[in-house]
Structures are given as C-alpha cells and as structure tokens.
Design an enzyme around this catalytic site. Structure first.
Site, mmCIF file in Angstrom:
data_model
loop_
_atom_site.group_PDB
_atom_site.id
_atom_site.type_symbol
_atom_site.label_atom_id
_atom_site.label_comp_id
_atom_site.label_asym_id
_atom_site.label_seq_id
_atom_site.Cartn_x
_atom_site.Cartn_y
_atom_site.Cartn_z
ATOM 1 N N CYS A 191 40.399 38.967 38.125
ATOM 2 C CA CYS A 191 39.279 39.910 38.077
ATOM 3 C C CYS A 191 39.650 41.075 37.141
ATOM 4 C CB CYS A 191 38.953 40.374 39.498
ATOM 5 S SG CYS A 191 37.547 41.492 39.640
ATOM 6 N N ASP A 203 29.471 32.748 38.536
ATOM 7 C CA ASP A 203 29.878 34.153 38.580
ATOM 8 C C ASP A 203 28.728 35.026 38.094
ATOM 9 O OD1 ASP A 203 31.073 36.674 38.217
ATOM 10 O OD2 ASP A 203 33.010 35.779 37.705
ATOM 11 N N HIS A 236 32.510 34.262 41.418
ATOM 12 C CA HIS A 236 33.594 35.167 41.068
ATOM 13 C C HIS A 236 34.642 35.141 42.183
ATOM 14 C CE1 HIS A 236 35.336 38.483 38.823
ATOM 15 N NE2 HIS A 236 35.530 39.126 39.966
#
Length: 279
Positions: free
Chosen positions: A160, A217, A249
């Site tokens: 991330c 995502d 995600h």
C-alpha cells in the site's frame, strides 16, 4: 520482550527505545478488528526483534546464524510497523533473508495510538516527506551491510503506502537489485512532501520491479496501471505488473477482511521467484 528479541539487540532496554508501533505487541488499531485467518510466523531458528539504527527504530528478522545474507527492506502500510509487517519480516527471514522494517513515521507520530484511518492519514501519513523516507531506507540498508547483510544483494518490498515507496526507491538507490511493490499508488498530485509519484519516475528505475495489484482495487484504477506499464518501458530494467482479477486493495493483508488467499499466495510466490532471480 521475547528471548529471541533480546538476543538480537542485548542492550535494547538500556537504549530507551523510542519506537512507536514497534513497542506494541499486536496490530494497528486503525486497521480494525483482526481476522482469525491472520498468519502467525514463529521465530524458531531466527534472531528477530526491535533494533535501533542510530535514532531510527526498526524491526529486524534474520536467520540465527550466517553472514553475507541477502537483505530486504520491508516498507510498512499506512498503519506503521505493526504485527503484520513484523510477521512478513519473519517470513522472509525463514527464506534466508535479513529483513528490516524501519519505523518510517517515528518523527511525525505514533500510528498505534490513532483509532481511525482519516485521522491517521491527516495527522501522520501526510506529514511524512518522501525525501525523509528514502534517506531512512538508505540508513537501514547501510546498517544491514555492517551487520551480516550482503551489500551486493539488496531488495525492497512494500505494501500500500509502502508499495508506492518501493517504486520510488527503485529509482533512488542505484545499489538496489530488485523491488516488489504490492498495490502501491502510481499516480497523484504533486505536493511538498510528495513531489513525484511512480508514474513520474518510471523511466528512471534502476532495479527490476514487480508490481502486484488487484483488479478490484477501488483506489488504484486499472487505467493508471496501464499508464505505468507503458511508462516503465522507457526504463532500462525489467518491469512486470501483475493484476489479480477482482482482488481488492490490501489482498495480501491476512489480518483484514480484504485478504484473498489465492492471489496473496500467488503474489508471495512471485515475490520469492523475483528475489531469487535478481538478488
């Protein structure tokens, strides 16, 4: 502190560790409830625990014996160096790597004390300059070289927030040999703390980068992935981006509802193959 942690850094308690989430025993509060599926990797056969790198707090895991180990910098999610990131370090150590996760927010605040993501993003994450992060990663890499790591075999992986940083570091450090970026943001507006994004440095990559992304995502549109693929063709190193259909995600984050076992396991295998090839 566990015995294996003491053995890694015997004078740790005397130094008055100033770390943030590293001092905690569990997961970041802002990440939400921990799922039962969370993977827990033991430290058998490892030296693992908190470590000061100058003034920089870090978590280090490595095989209990051996030298000239390939080194992997592990870059945190937005939640800091909590238990999931520490566990990733232990997983890598079990594979024979010296894994280091520096606490990259420690000057700006303690993410373990923040209970919601919007506050965390505003009060801590947005205050962290990219230049500071890259310098701290350089310091961690230098520390590894003088503590059993092989300077000629340096890799990085991040998740991330750390996925974006992994792309940037691949353009920053000419000594880096390989990078694996998990669902890191690729495009964005320039700011004082974040003057460039991966799309802006795609042609300047100095090490092969593997990008692992989810087709579902909501925060990283597929068109931005395609733009990055096209831009990376200008680099003189191999770049590969894999998109797992419908994966959301944070699909590797086994402690969260976003976890998807099949793409997470497939991505982890790709990570291993990438580092075996280039480190």
């Amino acid at each position: 502190m566990r015995e294996d942690e003491k053995s890694l850094n015997p004078d740790f308690s005397r130094r008055g560790f100033i770390g943030t989430a590293l001092a905690a025993t569990g997961f970041a509060v802002a990440a939400g409830p921990v799922n039962a599926q969370a993977i827990s990797t033991d430290s058998t056969g490892l030296a693992a625990g908190p470590q000061m790198i100058g003034t920089l707090p870090a978590y280090v895991a490595r095989p209990a014996s051996g030298s000239n180990l390939p080194t992997i910098l592990v870059v945190q999610e937005i939640f800091g160096v909590h238990e999931h990131i520490r566990d990733v370090c232990r997983r890598l150590a079990k594979l024979g790597y010296l894994a280091i996760a520096p606490e990259l927010y420690f000057r700006q605040g303690d993410p373990s004390t923040v209970s919601d993501i919007p506050t965390l993003l505003k009060t801590i994450v947005a205050q962290v300059p990219d230049a500071q992060v890259l310098a701290d990663l350089d310091a961690a890499a230098a520390w590894a070289t003088s503590h059993g790591g092989d300077a000629k075999r340096l890799g990085i992986t991040g998740f991330c927030w750390g996925g974006r940083i992994s792309w940037l570091y691949a353009a920053h450090n000419p000594k880096l040999k390989a990078a694996v970026a998990w669902y890191g943001r690729l495009v964005g507006d320039a700011s004082e703390n974040n003057p460039r994004h991966p799309i802006d440095i795609a042609g300047q990559l100095k090490a092969p980068v593997l990008g692992l992304y989810g087709g579902g995502d909501q925060g990283i549109p597929l068109d931005s992935i395609e733009r990055m693929r096209s831009a990376a063709k200008a680099a003189k190193v191999k770049t590969e981006i894999v998109v797992y259909t419908d994966a959301p995600h944070a699909f590797h984050a086994d402690y969260r509802p976003s976890y998807r076992a099949l793409p997470a396991q497939a991505g982890w295998q790709r990570l291993q193959d990438w580092f075996k090839t280039y480190l």
